[in-house]
Design a protein around this motif. Structure first.
Motif, PDB file in Angstrom:
ATOM      1  N   SER A 188      42.235 -49.001  81.355  1.00  0.00           N
ATOM      2  CA  SER A 188      42.361 -48.445  80.002  1.00  0.00           C
ATOM      3  C   SER A 188      40.989 -48.096  79.440  1.00  0.00           C
ATOM      4  N   GLN A 189      39.918 -48.439  80.170  1.00  0.00           N
ATOM      5  CA  GLN A 189      38.561 -48.142  79.711  1.00  0.00           C
ATOM      6  C   GLN A 189      37.620 -48.153  80.921  1.00  0.00           C
ATOM      7  N   THR A 190      36.532 -47.392  80.810  1.00  0.00           N
ATOM      8  CA  THR A 190      35.568 -47.387  81.920  1.00  0.00           C
ATOM      9  C   THR A 190      34.618 -48.578  81.856  1.00  0.00           C
ATOM     10  N   SER A 191      34.781 -49.447  80.849  1.00  0.00           N
ATOM     11  CA  SER A 191      33.940 -50.646  80.764  1.00  0.00           C
ATOM     12  C   SER A 191      34.094 -51.518  82.015  1.00  0.00           C
ATOM     13  N   THR A 192      35.205 -51.339  82.729  1.00  0.00           N
ATOM     14  CA  THR A 192      35.417 -52.059  83.991  1.00  0.00           C
ATOM     15  C   THR A 192      34.247 -51.840  84.956  1.00  0.00           C
ATOM     16  N   VAL A 193      33.666 -50.648  84.888  1.00  0.00           N
ATOM     17  CA  VAL A 193      32.606 -50.316  85.846  1.00  0.00           C
ATOM     18  C   VAL A 193      31.328 -51.108  85.542  1.00  0.00           C
ATOM     19  N   GLN A 194      31.112 -51.437  84.247  1.00  0.00           N
ATOM     20  CA  GLN A 194      29.980 -52.317  83.905  1.00  0.00           C
ATOM     21  C   GLN A 194      30.043 -53.584  84.746  1.00  0.00           C
ATOM     22  N   ILE A 195      31.254 -54.189  84.758  1.00  0.00           N
ATOM     23  CA  ILE A 195      31.443 -55.458  85.473  1.00  0.00           C
ATOM     24  C   ILE A 195      31.179 -55.275  86.960  1.00  0.00           C
ATOM     25  N   TYR A 214      43.489 -44.495  81.129  1.00  0.00           N
ATOM     26  CA  TYR A 214      44.916 -44.235  80.868  1.00  0.00           C
ATOM     27  C   TYR A 214      45.452 -45.143  79.776  1.00  0.00           C
ATOM     28  N   ARG A 215      46.128 -44.532  78.812  1.00  0.00           N
ATOM     29  CA  ARG A 215      46.793 -45.313  77.765  1.00  0.00           C
ATOM     30  C   ARG A 215      48.105 -44.621  77.407  1.00  0.00           C
ATOM     31  N   PRO A 216      49.172 -45.407  77.184  1.00  0.00           N
ATOM     32  CA  PRO A 216      50.471 -44.782  76.891  1.00  0.00           C
ATOM     33  C   PRO A 216      50.563 -44.213  75.477  1.00  0.00           C
ATOM     34  N   HIS A 228      39.045 -39.003  79.557  1.00  0.00           N
ATOM     35  CA  HIS A 228      37.828 -39.428  80.260  1.00  0.00           C
ATOM     36  C   HIS A 228      36.859 -40.127  79.311  1.00  0.00           C
ATOM     37  N   GLN A 229      36.139 -41.077  79.846  1.00  0.00           N
ATOM     38  CA  GLN A 229      35.086 -41.732  79.067  1.00  0.00           C
ATOM     39  C   GLN A 229      33.772 -41.662  79.821  1.00  0.00           C
ATOM     40  N   MET A 230      32.681 -41.686  79.042  1.00  0.00           N
ATOM     41  CA  MET A 230      31.370 -41.888  79.653  1.00  0.00           C
ATOM     42  C   MET A 230      30.901 -43.273  79.234  1.00  0.00           C
ATOM     43  N   GLU A 231      30.842 -44.159  80.195  1.00  0.00           N
ATOM     44  CA  GLU A 231      30.365 -45.509  79.940  1.00  0.00           C
ATOM     45  C   GLU A 231      28.875 -45.544  80.248  1.00  0.00           C
ATOM     46  N   GLY A 232      28.136 -46.299  79.450  1.00  0.00           N
ATOM     47  CA  GLY A 232      26.704 -46.471  79.743  1.00  0.00           C
ATOM     48  C   GLY A 232      26.373 -47.948  79.730  1.00  0.00           C
ATOM     49  N   PRO A 270      35.149 -56.953  72.015  1.00  0.00           N
ATOM     50  CA  PRO A 270      34.985 -58.296  72.603  1.00  0.00           C
ATOM     51  C   PRO A 270      33.773 -58.392  73.526  1.00  0.00           C
ATOM     52  N   PHE A 271      33.377 -57.261  74.131  1.00  0.00           N
ATOM     53  CA  PHE A 271      32.327 -57.306  75.158  1.00  0.00           C
ATOM     54  C   PHE A 271      30.935 -56.987  74.635  1.00  0.00           C
ATOM     55  N   THR A 272      30.812 -56.744  73.303  1.00  0.00           N
ATOM     56  CA  THR A 272      29.478 -56.516  72.722  1.00  0.00           C
ATOM     57  C   THR A 272      29.327 -57.338  71.439  1.00  0.00           C
ATOM     58  N   GLY A 290      32.609 -42.746  69.805  1.00  0.00           N
ATOM     59  CA  GLY A 290      32.851 -43.881  70.689  1.00  0.00           C
ATOM     60  C   GLY A 290      32.320 -45.176  70.123  1.00  0.00           C
ATOM     61  N   GLY A 291      32.226 -46.166  71.011  1.00  0.00           N
ATOM     62  CA  GLY A 291      31.757 -47.486  70.602  1.00  0.00           C
ATOM     63  C   GLY A 291      30.538 -47.885  71.419  1.00  0.00           C
ATOM     64  N   ALA A 292      29.827 -48.896  70.900  1.00  0.00           N
ATOM     65  CA  ALA A 292      28.616 -49.352  71.596  1.00  0.00           C
ATOM     66  C   ALA A 292      28.237 -50.733  71.084  1.00  0.00           C
ATOM     67  N   GLY A 293      27.196 -51.297  71.667  1.00  0.00           N
ATOM     68  CA  GLY A 293      26.722 -52.589  71.179  1.00  0.00           C
ATOM     69  C   GLY A 293      25.823 -53.267  72.193  1.00  0.00           C
ATOM     70  N   MET A 294      25.398 -54.489  71.833  1.00  0.00           N
ATOM     71  CA  MET A 294      24.587 -55.288  72.749  1.00  0.00           C
ATOM     72  C   MET A 294      25.539 -56.139  73.590  1.00  0.00           C
ATOM     73  N   PHE A 313      22.371 -53.197  76.544  1.00  0.00           N
ATOM     74  CA  PHE A 313      23.290 -52.493  75.645  1.00  0.00           C
ATOM     75  C   PHE A 313      24.304 -51.717  76.475  1.00  0.00           C
ATOM     76  N   ALA A 314      25.427 -51.411  75.840  1.00  0.00           N
ATOM     77  CA  ALA A 314      26.485 -50.644  76.506  1.00  0.00           C
ATOM     78  C   ALA A 314      27.084 -49.673  75.505  1.00  0.00           C
ATOM     79  N   PHE A 315      27.626 -48.621  76.012  1.00  0.00           N
ATOM     80  CA  PHE A 315      28.340 -47.685  75.131  1.00  0.00           C
ATOM     81  C   PHE A 315      29.463 -47.012  75.897  1.00  0.00           C
ATOM     82  N   GLY A 316      30.447 -46.521  75.153  1.00  0.00           N
ATOM     83  CA  GLY A 316      31.547 -45.771  75.757  1.00  0.00           C
ATOM     84  C   GLY A 316      31.889 -44.602  74.850  1.00  0.00           C
ATOM     85  N   LEU A 317      31.745 -43.383  75.372  1.00  0.00           N
ATOM     86  CA  LEU A 317      32.014 -42.181  74.564  1.00  0.00           C
ATOM     87  C   LEU A 317      33.187 -41.397  75.160  1.00  0.00           C
TER      88      LEU A 317
HETATM   89  N1  DAH Z   1      35.695 -49.535  76.004  1.00  0.00           N
HETATM   90  C1  DAH Z   1      35.758 -49.135  74.616  1.00  0.00           C
HETATM   91  C2  DAH Z   1      37.019 -48.308  74.398  1.00  0.00           C
HETATM   92  O1  DAH Z   1      37.635 -47.922  75.317  1.00  0.00           O
HETATM   93  C3  DAH Z   1      34.560 -48.286  74.252  1.00  0.00           C
HETATM   94  C4  DAH Z   1      33.304 -49.093  74.265  1.00  0.00           C
HETATM   95  C5  DAH Z   1      32.898 -49.760  73.133  1.00  0.00           C
HETATM   96  C6  DAH Z   1      32.556 -49.167  75.407  1.00  0.00           C
HETATM   97  C7  DAH Z   1      31.735 -50.515  73.122  1.00  0.00           C
HETATM   98  C8  DAH Z   1      31.390 -49.930  75.418  1.00  0.00           C
HETATM   99  C9  DAH Z   1      30.981 -50.590  74.266  1.00  0.00           C
HETATM  100  O2  DAH Z   1      30.626 -50.032  76.507  1.00  0.00           O
HETATM  101  O3  DAH Z   1      29.838 -51.300  74.284  1.00  0.00           O
HETATM  102  O4  DAH Z   1      37.367 -48.076  73.286  1.00  0.00           O
END
Ligand code: DAH
Length: 346
Positions: A188-195, A214-216, A228-232, A270-272, A290-294, A313-317
């Motif tokens: 449901s998010q590319t944050s999985t790739v961070q892990i 993917y989200r319903p 699509h998301q761009m995770e950083g 939860p992850f930042t 999008g979202g971001a944080g430490m 730091f991480a972000f998802g756009l």
């Molecule tokens: N995964 C979040 C979402 O799908 C977006 C996101 C927020 C990604 C904060 C991040 C983050 O890496 O730090 O809505």
């Protein structure tokens, strides 16, 4: 005249006439050939016909029958040639074909606007030293939730908000359920790739990951069940929110324009910790991208990093959102309709 001579004269006549008719390249030359062979006064057929009078009476019948056959064959050959010249014979080569004219160019496809956007974003982030990482679209709940500090009872794990894979009927059952990790799902998010990156690499880390999630959601102008998301993710020893803000501002200035401003609004993921929502000032309006944080210390612990020693730091756009803003697209469904009238514009 002997029957033998008469018959061979007829054979010769038939083959001469047939090749003359089929070799005629236009209706004028066909007409000339017709007069030569079938002409009522001096046509060659008439000449041979006259010879019938000199055949022995006992041979007349055989000679007459063959004469009729050849007459029919020559007439048929003439009609076939005429039809071919008038366009009735589609397989005939067009005598006006000009091989020196340019051919018809086959239509070429091109890269989908979302793929073009992904390439562009990758290039911009690459200039800031971010490498591309990838992860699977079918994930286990540990990478999609647990390691990202999303507990069992968190609403983000609701079956109504995720595409859990119905593997109960599969022979051997769900391989993930067997490990006690729960059912597999479409991420449901590319944050999985961070892990996944932190599990396999040590800091310093500077990666982006662009891919499908993917989200319903019911499709409308701004929602689609796949997007699509761009995770950083950047992990090092001394990383601050100021670094995050700079990277995102430089990114926005490169992708959307020099005059685009960036704004952080306090939020929660939860992850930042702390977490922010990222807005860009585009044509006078603040728009959320999008979202971001430490990176939360619990996430570092989940992957075996020492939260006292590293920071990140991480972000998802949203990739569609970026693409749509830049190109003035107002309905996300246009991107996935497959309508070439839309796609050919990019
Ligand atoms: N995964 C979040 C979402 O799908 C977006 C996101 C927020 C990604 C904060 C991040 C983050 O890496 O730090 O809505």
């Amino acid at each position: 005249m002997s029957l033998q001579n008469f018959l061979s004269r007829l054979d010769q006549l038939q083959s001469d006439a047939e090749s003359a008719f089929s070799g005629a390249s236009n209706s004028e030359s066909l007409e000339e050939a017709r007069v030569v062979f079938l002409g009522a006064k001096n046509g060659q057929f008439k000449d041979v016909q006259k010879m019938l009078g000199g055949i022995e009476p006992t041979d007349k019948r055989a000679a007459g029958m063959r004469l009729n056959e050849v007459k029919n064959a020559i007439n048929e050959a003439f009609n076939a040639a005429k039809e071919a010249l008038e366009g009735g014979g589609g397989s005939q080569v067009d005598p006006t074909f000009d091989p020196s004219l340019p051919g018809t160019r086959p239509t070429l496809g091109h890269i989908h606007p979302i793929t073009q956007t992904i390439d562009h974003l990758t290039e911009i982030m690459g200039r800031m030293g971010f490498e591309v990482a990838e992860g699977p679209e079918v994930e286990d709940p540990w990478h999609n939730f647990v390691a990202l500090n999303i507990p069992e009872d968190h609403p983000a794990r609701d079956p109504l908000d995720n595409f859990y894979l119905a593997t109960a009927g599969v022979a051997g059952g769900d391989p993930l359920a067997a490990t006690g990790e729960g059912e597999a799902l479409l991420r449901s998010q590319t944050s999985t790739v961070q892990i996944r990156v932190m599990q396999s690499c040590q800091p310093p880390i500077r990666v982006i990951s662009l891919g499908r999630v993917y989200r319903p959601d019911a499709p409308d102008a701004t929602h689609f069940p796949m997007f699509h998301q761009m995770e950083g993710l950047l992990v090092d020893r001394h990383v601050t929110m100021a670094n995050l803000k700079t990277v995102l501002r430089v990114f926005a200035n490169n992708y959307l324009g020099d005059d685009v401003e960036i704004r952080f609004r306090p939020s929660f993921f939860p992850f930042t910790e702390p977490s922010v929502e990222v807005d860009f000032l585009w044509n006078g309006t603040w728009i959320e991208f999008g979202g971001a944080g430490m990176v939360d210390p619990n996430v570092f612990e989940a992957v075996g990093y020492d939260p006292e020693k590293v920071r990140g730091f991480a972000f998802g756009l949203g990739v569609e959102r970026l693409c749509m803003r830049r190109h003035g697209i107002t309905d996300i469904r246009d991107l996935y309709s497959g309508d070439l009238r839309f796609l050919q514009q990019f």
